[in-house]
Design a protein around this motif. Structure first.
Motif, short mmCIF file in Angstrom:
data_model
loop_
_atom_site.label_atom_id
_atom_site.label_comp_id
_atom_site.label_asym_id
_atom_site.label_seq_id
_atom_site.Cartn_x
_atom_site.Cartn_y
_atom_site.Cartn_z
N ALA A 78 0.46 -1.17 0.53
CA ALA A 78 0.10 0.36 0.15
C ALA A 78 1.13 1.21 -0.26
CB ALA A 78 -0.97 0.26 0.99
N ALA A 79 1.53 1.52 1.35
CA ALA A 79 2.53 2.64 0.89
C ALA A 79 3.83 2.93 -0.89
CB ALA A 79 3.57 2.72 1.84
N GLU A 80 4.18 1.79 -0.56
CA GLU A 80 4.45 1.94 -2.30
C GLU A 80 4.54 2.30 -3.34
OE1 GLU A 80 8.03 1.70 -2.67
OE2 GLU A 80 7.75 2.07 -1.14
N GLY A 81 3.18 2.03 -3.75
CA GLY A 81 1.76 2.45 -4.52
C GLY A 81 1.30 3.85 -4.25
N LEU A 82 1.12 4.57 -2.89
CA LEU A 82 0.98 5.28 -2.35
C LEU A 82 2.06 6.56 -3.05
CD1 LEU A 82 0.05 8.46 -1.58
CD2 LEU A 82 1.18 7.34 0.48
N ARG A 83 3.21 5.97 -2.02
CA ARG A 83 4.48 6.79 -3.43
C ARG A 83 4.80 7.07 -4.79
NH1 ARG A 83 10.49 5.71 -3.11
NH2 ARG A 83 10.10 4.04 -3.06
N TRP A 84 4.06 6.08 -5.56
CA TRP A 84 4.77 6.39 -6.58
C TRP A 84 3.19 6.42 -7.55
CZ3 TRP A 84 8.72 5.35 -9.19
CH2 TRP A 84 10.22 4.28 -9.09
N PRO A 90 -3.90 10.70 -15.63
CA PRO A 90 -4.91 11.16 -15.03
C PRO A 90 -6.04 10.32 -15.02
CG PRO A 90 -4.12 12.95 -16.10
CD PRO A 90 -3.29 12.15 -16.35
N GLN A 91 -6.04 9.49 -16.11
CA GLN A 91 -7.74 8.29 -16.27
C GLN A 91 -6.59 7.22 -15.83
OE1 GLN A 91 -6.75 10.43 -19.05
NE2 GLN A 91 -7.98 12.26 -18.76
N GLY A 92 -5.44 6.93 -15.03
CA GLY A 92 -5.04 5.70 -15.22
C GLY A 92 -5.98 5.24 -13.70
N ILE A 93 -5.40 3.74 -13.63
CA ILE A 93 -5.92 3.15 -12.33
C ILE A 93 -4.77 2.18 -11.59
CG2 ILE A 93 -6.21 1.68 -13.80
CD1 ILE A 93 -8.84 0.93 -12.14
N ALA A 94 -5.18 2.69 -9.95
CA ALA A 94 -4.29 1.86 -8.96
C ALA A 94 -5.07 0.71 -8.61
CB ALA A 94 -3.44 2.60 -8.36
N LEU A 95 -4.40 -0.63 -9.21
CA LEU A 95 -5.08 -1.70 -8.53
C LEU A 95 -3.84 -2.02 -7.23
CD1 LEU A 95 -5.36 -3.27 -11.42
CD2 LEU A 95 -6.95 -2.43 -10.13
N MET A 96 -5.12 -1.74 -5.80
CA MET A 96 -3.73 -1.87 -4.35
C MET A 96 -3.88 -2.57 -3.60
SD MET A 96 -2.17 0.62 -5.15
CE MET A 96 -1.03 -0.13 -3.17
N ALA A 115 -0.49 6.58 7.53
CA ALA A 115 -1.19 6.03 8.19
C ALA A 115 -2.76 5.11 7.76
CB ALA A 115 -2.11 7.03 9.63
N ASP A 116 -2.99 5.62 6.22
CA ASP A 116 -3.99 5.38 5.38
C ASP A 116 -3.15 5.78 4.41
OD1 ASP A 116 -5.89 4.26 4.18
OD2 ASP A 116 -7.75 4.40 5.79
N PRO A 117 -2.77 4.65 3.49
CA PRO A 117 -1.85 5.03 2.25
C PRO A 117 -2.96 4.84 1.35
CG PRO A 117 -0.74 3.35 3.05
CD PRO A 117 -1.89 3.57 3.89
N ALA A 123 -7.82 11.15 -1.75
CA ALA A 123 -7.78 12.18 -1.04
C ALA A 123 -7.49 12.84 -2.33
CB ALA A 123 -7.31 12.06 0.22
N ALA A 124 -6.04 12.23 -2.59
CA ALA A 124 -5.18 12.55 -4.25
C ALA A 124 -5.92 12.99 -4.87
CB ALA A 124 -3.81 12.15 -3.88
N GLY A 125 -6.82 12.22 -5.71
CA GLY A 125 -7.49 12.17 -7.19
C GLY A 125 -7.42 10.61 -7.79
#
Length: 203
Positions: A78-84, A90-96, A115-117, A123-125
């Motif tokens: 999870a945190a690595e996903g947030l870091r990257w 803009p239209q991409g997707i994160a599979l976490m 605390a909650d990646p 929240a960042a869109g």
């Protein structure tokens, strides 16, 4: 998606990030694409942070994904996903994967673990589909199946059929016996189903 598909795979050493990228590259080549991938950025040893870029299409000159152009961010942790997340278009997707695997840089006090990646990404869109790949793997009896669960998760977000990727995954285990093939088949389909259910909940 443009002619070239950009996939960024990130996680912690030992999770199978590099293997997953190799299998994704194999599947794209099987479909006739030109494919290029980077080697590890960061520490590949168990516990270190790992990222791998994969680009495929009719013709690919460089394996490096430019920030803001990744179609899919496949986050094993999870945190690595947030870091990257800045790498996504803009239209991409994160599979976490929602699992928290704290890397040594956090344990050494060099970085704070968020605390909650997943919530921070949303929240960042960022368009995020989150599921617990690690729990799925453990339910199937082996945490190492998390790699196959994650490949199942991305299977319906590629410009070719999920069956192509599944066949490339299972080919890796054929010489190790039918039991392992079947276990990985179940892990792959469980990953697909988890993402499908998570997306349905978001709809």
């Amino acid at each position: 998606m443009s002619e070239v598909t950009n996939i960024l795979v990130v996680g912690i050493g030992g999770q199978g990030v590099m293997t997953a990228t190799e299998i994704l590259a194999e599947a794209s080549i099987a479909m006739g694409h030109d494919a290029k991938k980077t080697e590890v950025a960061g520490m590949a040893q168990r516990g270190g942070v790992v990222s791998s870029h994969l680009r495929f299409g009719p013709r690919v000159l460089s394996p490096q994904i430019t920030p803001g152009t990744a179609d899919v961010l496949l986050g094993f942790e999870a945190a690595e996903g947030l870091r990257w997340r800045h790498m996504l278009r803009p239209q991409g997707i994160a599979l976490m994967n929602t699992a928290r695997l704290v890397p040594p840089v956090v344990e050494l006090g060099l970085f704070d673990y968020p605390a909650d990646p997943i919530a921070d990404m949303k929240a960042a869109g960022t368009r995020v589909v989150a599921f617990d790949a690690t729990s799925i793997a453990l339910e199937l009896g082996d945490i190492r199946l998390g790699n196959t669960v994650m490949l199942g998760a991305i299977a319906d977000h590629l410009p070719f059929s999920a069956e192509v990727l599944r066949d490339c995954v299972l080919a890796r285990f054929r010489r190790k016996g039918e039991k392992l093939v079947e276990l990985n088949r179940r892990a792959f389909e469980a990953g697909r189903a988890a993402v499908g259910a998570a997306e349905a909940a978001l709809a």
